[in-house]
Design an enzyme around this catalytic site. Structure first.
Site, PDB file in Angstrom:
ATOM      1  N   ASP A 177       0.871  -1.177   0.000  1.00 19.72           N
ATOM      2  CA  ASP A 177       0.000   0.000   0.000  1.00 19.72           C
ATOM      3  C   ASP A 177       0.907   1.226   0.000  1.00 19.72           C
ATOM      4  OD1 ASP A 177      -2.298   1.602   0.282  1.00 19.72           O
ATOM      5  OD2 ASP A 177      -2.036   1.656   2.449  1.00 19.72           O
ATOM      6  N   ASP A 228      -6.981  -2.550   3.462  1.00 18.04           N
ATOM      7  CA  ASP A 228      -6.070  -3.600   3.019  1.00 18.04           C
ATOM      8  C   ASP A 228      -6.420  -4.969   3.597  1.00 18.04           C
ATOM      9  OD1 ASP A 228      -4.463  -1.612   1.727  1.00 18.04           O
ATOM     10  OD2 ASP A 228      -3.632  -1.094   3.682  1.00 18.04           O
ATOM     11  N   ASP A 243      -1.551  -1.118   6.081  1.00 19.70           N
ATOM     12  CA  ASP A 243      -1.691  -0.586   7.440  1.00 19.70           C
ATOM     13  C   ASP A 243      -3.121  -0.303   7.850  1.00 19.70           C
ATOM     14  OD1 ASP A 243      -2.049   1.629   5.706  1.00 19.70           O
ATOM     15  OD2 ASP A 243      -1.548   2.990   7.350  1.00 19.70           O
TER      16      ASP A 243
END
Length: 1135
Positions: free
Chosen positions: A465, A820, A816
């Site tokens: 990410d 996700d 994080d």
């Protein structure tokens, strides 16, 4: 019979089910056989439920089944079909009542009997229309948001609640904490321990009391430790997830709020939202709340929850997270609207069906790892079992032809099984994983799925990410650009440089979702930075209870009477890519709407944009800034109409106000870590929800994409649709990129499946979906060369992971936040960057906060994988060494003695197996990846060559002893039940084989490039040296006591009459010393074999020739070769 087997979906896992019906006669007959052949047959059925199902039950259709056989990976279980009657009672299905209990639909309102089975803590109901069982669903299935809000805003009646309670069960996540006795029974019935018990009993009969006693003690200690850990883990998980509280539930029968235990909640209940733990998944009805979701997502920043005002379409808790309270989270603050006395929400899911329940189930019933090592290990044990069978056939023939004592012959044949299949193998294989987990914990990487550590050793691609992972989580305000003066002036201090009547300043001050909790500003970090740049003051009902709406106003000395109230807030949606607010300025007659979001989205909502809008936007995004656009207009509706207005009705015909420019700085660890991964030829991919050009700029800043590497932006357009490839315009100072059609396409060697003439692709979520819909056959090529995937939704991130896995990549995903979670769970290895050790968002949680944990995890994974291979090879060779020794001694009607077995199995092998796994990971992440299979040709060649050497040396020693002039055959009584241990062949074989175990433990303790060198493992080195010295003493110059204990054919004239053999029956000292030279030769040969196989390129080429390997086995490598030779894939007309 049709429809006897089917596949049922349990979220992301597929269950294979088969239908059986009870036949009493058949079942009773099989039970009778179980009594006759007790305990063997019951154990077999316990280990293989599928055999029990086929033996005792009759195959039938799913529609008429009384039992369902479920297979999930390696887990098998036969479960009864149950029936919920109309009165709510639950009974087991029988052949008589099964036909009258067929659900026509899955609707909970239907007041009929329902058939179901339970597996993995959830229920699967029969669906007549699908002719299959389906996972229990709740209110989120097939209902629009407005149907849920309007249909359950008054709560449930008592009869409705009772009906739902019988269908959904109590709102609890019950973790069964079994008694020590129950755990003991389960543990002892494990095939490993059954084999241990069989071995101990056998050794006891053979009077190997020392060894049997030692193994019994080890087994008891092992079982005790295992029981304690299992009990403690169950108790800890039970304490963590089990709990209830008193909640206020609306009772429709009496029209009042009633305090009830949260365990009584059912889907459809209307409850008050108050500060404290959330006990079920709920859809917000009215009010606002600040919620801490760290336990589920690992994200420490609190989330604001709001009712789904103006939201249409089918309700999905994952899609509409902004409007959903999840069980396991904690409400920090709940605020009722001015028109309502309380905050309310509708219960959507309860118990194990909640988001928290799904996470707990992922711990209790983890998804199959899908890693070949474990399957290969079982196959290899099967090969060892075949060897045992061959040895048993040979031994039986030998004993019968020689006329040996029958009892002794039977015992020796059975004994051979315990020699070939080592009872200590599972324990030895576990030690390496325990060491790795401990080392990861020291590096602040916490693991809830130890089996994934080995998987990390085979990772080929890392997906990251962007925001909060590669870049800092918090954005820094840079500037705003007014739409009127976009190219002329940048406002870096809007609080001073923009007039207080500026609509752009008003948008900055109001278009957010921040609030106060305990006098601390809570909300999205971007919103907080944006609002802080205005210098204005924010106030809501938590600060002033008289306020009807949150308000903002300039600081003291500002425009007199200026105060803006935020009367409606349409929250940010990752799917819509925008947020809007409706505000009322006390100095203006009409309200205004302000909208903030992705520039492309905001521009599409505006009547016009400046001609240089796209140019300026590209300039900013190419420099790595995160850019949001702001727009607004006046609204003519009254305040009452505004409260009812739909989002889509007001978010249009806007005027562009300007651009908000935020700086998202790279984390310090990002660039060095990506450089380390690139040096190891591990592919890296960025998957983000941010702007494409911003993502490309960040990728270049951190060298995820090399500066000189061409990037092609992928799009889909036209009718019929066509794939378009557009070169990225180079930044100032960068070398001009060569158009793809002008590049030299040649067959260059592949590194990590990608050639060195490396161009990359960048794709947005919009075009990703079009590619999936229109060009599924081209998607693997896009995925193979894709480096940037921007504007990706959470579902699309998970889809990318799945596509990478389809082309044989082992994928690690590092993220994080909540967006996700799906990708983290689907990846082969998921790493959540969180400060919490107990985060269950992914198998691994790293508290370091940056991606520096990834190389550490990969190095430890490789070390663990090589350790597993080394340990397995050692344990396999340990068995084969002893197998060869025993077969040789059987030929001479002898065997190893009790103490000889004890020294080999306990003194050497067990001690060595514990410490040889303790090598730390090599500090450098190298290009070459370790093999992923025990059936890898290099591993097989190593094992075969080492076995050949072992057999050759033992055979040589046997023949050599027989041909010596001083050889005297042992006196053997074939009719005696007693073992005949003492003999020259026995002593010679033991003297050589004892060192073979030590030699192979050394050569299989591979060091670089995956593990540190052997002398860094001080406990193992000390153990190896000590055991070598002690073994040398035992074999060359033992004391009288040792000689007697080991029953060695050794004579010492100083012992006089206490010698156990005469001088003529003993192996001479000079020969025992000469055997040490043979041991040294074996060490050199064994070490040379391992070094040659692991490092020689010639050997690898030879193996490829033998295997006739022309094309790579991995799909992604074959795709890369196709891409290099397929010039028509990207034609010049598309660029």
């Amino acid at each position: 019979m049709s429809n006897q087997n089917s596949i049922v979906s349990d979220l992301d896992v597929r269950l294979h089910i088969s239908a059986f019906s009870r036949t009493k006669g058949k079942e009773y007959f099989v039970k009778f056989l179980c009594i006759v052949f007790f305990p063997l047959l019951p154990l077999i059925f316990y280990w293989k439920p599928s055999w029990w199902a086929h033996a005792a039950f009759q195959k039938c259709s799913l529609k008429t089944a009384t039992h369902i056989f479920v297979k999930r990976g390696e887990i098998e279980e036969l479960v009864p079909v149950q029936i919920i009657k109309a009165d709510g009672s639950l009974t087991n299905a029988t052949t008589q009542n099964v036909s009258s209990s067929l659900d026509k639909t899955m609707l909970v309102e239907e007041n009929t009997e329902s058939r179901l089975f339970k597996f993995g803590a959830v229920r699967f109901f029969w669906n007549e229309s699908e002719n299959n069982f389906m996972r229990q669903v709740a209110l989120e299935s097939g209902h629009s948001i407005q149907e849920v809000v309007s249909g359950f805003s008054e709560g449930l009646t008592s009869s409705q609640r009772n009906q739902r309670l019988s269908r959904y069960g109590a709102n609890t996540i019950e973790i069964e904490v079994k008694s020590y006795f129950a755990l003991l029974i389960e543990e002892v019935l494990n095939p490993f321990y059954i084999f241990q018990i069989f071995s101990i009993v056998l050794w006891g009969i053979e009077e190997y009391f020392y060894y049997a006693g030692a193994i019994l003690v080890i087994t008891i200690v092992s079982i005790t430790i295992s029981l304690y850990k299992t009990k403690k883990q169950s108790q800890d998980l039970h304490d963590m997830v089990t709990g209830s509280s008193i909640v206020q539930r609306f009772n429709q029968d009496i029209g009042q709020w009633v305090a009830v235990d949260s365990r009584e909640l059912v889907p459809g209940d209307l409850v008050k939202v108050e500060a404290g733990p959330v006990q079920a998944d709920m859809l917000f009805i009215n009010g606002t709340a600040i919620v801490n979701e760290a336990m589920l997502t690992g994200e420490s920043a609190p989330e604001q929850k709001e009712p789904p005002t103006g939201i249409t379409g089918f309700y999905s808790p994952e899609k509409h997270r902004r409007h959903t309270l999840f069980a396991g989270t904690n409400v920090i603050q709940a605020r009722a609207p001015s028109s309502q006395p309380v905050c309310t929400a509708v219960v959507i899911r309860t118990g194990f069906y909640t988001a928290k329940g799904d996470l707990v189930r992922s711990i209790l019933f983890p998804s199959p790892v899908g890693f070949g090592f474990y399957e290969d290990a079982i196959k290899f044990i099967g090969i060892l079992a075949i060897l045992a069978l061959i040895g048993d056939v040979y031994s039986t023939w030998l004993f019968l032809s020689r006329g040996d004592n029958i009892k002794k012959a039977i015992l020796r044949v059975l004994d051979l099984i315990t020699v070939v299949v080592p009872p200590s193998l599972p324990a030895a294989m576990t030690v390496g994983t325990v060491y790795s987990q401990s080392r990861l914990k020291k590096d602040h990487i916490f693991c809830i799925s130890p089996g994934r550590i080995n998987v990390a050793g085979k990772i080929k691609v890392c997906c990251f990410d962007k925001t909060g992972t590669l870049t800092e989580d918090g954005l820094h305000f840079h500037a705003v650009l007014s739409a009127d003066t976009m190219t002329e002036k940048i406002f870096q201090k809007p609080s001073i440089e923009l007039g207080q009547s500026s609509l752009l300043l008003h948008a900055l001050a109001t278009c957010h979702s921040i609030s106060y909790v305990d006098k601390e500003m809570i909300g999205d970090p971007l919103d907080i930075k944006m609002f802080s740049s205005t210098g204005w003051e924010y106030e809501d009902s938590s600060e002033n209870e008289k306020l009807e709406y949150p308000t903002v106003k300039p600081p003291l000395g500002g425009l007199k009477g200026l105060k803006i109230s935020i009367v409606r807030n349409f929250p940010f949606s990752s799917d819509l890519q925008r947020q809007s607010v409706i505000v009322k300025n006390d100095l203006q007659e009409h309200p205004f709407i302000f909208l903030k979001g992705a520039p492309e989205m905001v521009a599409s909502k505006c009547t016009s944009v400046p001609v240089n809008f796209t140019t300026e936007l590209e300039k900013l995004t190419r420099r790595g800034y995160r850019v949001l656009a702001l727009a607004g207009r006046e609204i003519k509706q009254s305040m009452d109409e505004i409260q009812k207005i739909e989002r889509d009705d007001c978010e249009n015909n806007l005027n562009l106000l300007g651009l908000l420019v935020m700086q998202n700085q790279l984390k310090d660890a990002s660039a060095p870590t990506l450089a380390e991964l690139a040096a190891a030829s591990i592919r890296t991919v960025m998957v983000t929800g941010d702007n494409l050009l911003t993502a490309i700029a960040v990728a270049r800043d951190c060298e995820l994409i090399p500066t000189t590497c061409p990037v092609m932006k992928v799009s889909v357009s036209g009718s019929p649709p066509q794939i378009q490839f557009t070169p990225e315009t180079p930044q100032s100072g960068q070398p001009e990129q060569v158009p793809l059609q002008d590049q030299t396409i040649e067959r260059t060697p592949l590194e990590n499946g990608m050639s060195k003439n490396n161009w990359r692709l960048a794709v947005t979520g919009k075009y990703w979906q079009l590619l999936r819909d229109n060009f599924p056959e081209e998607l693997p090529y896009i995925v193979q060369r894709g480096a940037i995937f921007a504007r990706m939704s959470p579902d699309q991130k998970a889809q990318l992971i799945e596509e990478l896995q389809k082309i044989d990549y082992q994928v690690i995903m590092c993220g994080d936040g909540a967006n996700d979670c799906a990708a983290l769970k689907l990846a082969n290895v998921g790493v959540s960057l969180s400060e919490s050790e107990a985060s269950v968002a992914a198998p691994f949680t790293a508290s370091c906060g940056d991606i520096s944990c990834i190389p550490i995890l990969l190095r430890q994974g490789r070390a663990a994988l090589i350790t597993s291979f080394g340990t397995f090879k050692y344990m396999a060779l340990y068995s084969l060494i002893q197998y060869v020794s025993v077969l040789i001694l059987y030929t001479f009607d002898s065997n190893l003695g009790d103490m000889e077995f004890l020294w080999i199995d306990l003194g050497i092998t067990t001690t060595v197996a514990i410490f040889m796994s303790n090598n730390d990971a090599w500090p450098i992440l190298v290009k070459k990846r370790p093999p992923g299979s025990l059936l890898n040709p290099t591993i097989l060649m190593s094992l075969i060559l080492q076995v050949i050497v072992v057999v050759a040396i033992q055979a040589f020693v046997t023949v050599d002893v027989l041909n010596k002039s001083w050889y005297v055959p042992a006196k053997v009584n074939i009719t005696s039940e007693d073992e005949d241990i003492i003999g020259m062949v026995n002593t010679a074989i033991f003297s050589v084989s004892a060192f073979q175990y030590l030699i192979l433990s050394f050569v299989f303790s591979q060091g670089p490039p995956y593990r540190t060198r052997i002398w860094k493992n001080l406990p193992f080195l000390f153990c190896l040296v000590s055991l070598t010295i002690m073994t040398a003493i035992i074999c060359i110059w033992p004391s009288l006591e040792i000689t007697r204990a080991f029953e060695l054919a050794i004579y010492n004239k100083d012992w006089g009459e206490e010698n156990i053999v005469s001088e003529s029956e003993a192996v001479p000292i000079f020969y025992r010393v000469s055997l040490m030279f043979l041991v040294a030769i074996h060490f050199v040969i064994a070490y040379a074999i391992e070094e040659l196989i692991s490092t020689s390129k010639l050997v690898h080429k030879l193996l490829n020739i033998i295997r006739r390997k022309k094309l790579p086995k991995s799909k992604f490598k074959r795709l890369e070769i196709e891409i290099q030779t397929r010039n028509s894939w990207i034609s010049s007309s598309t660029i």
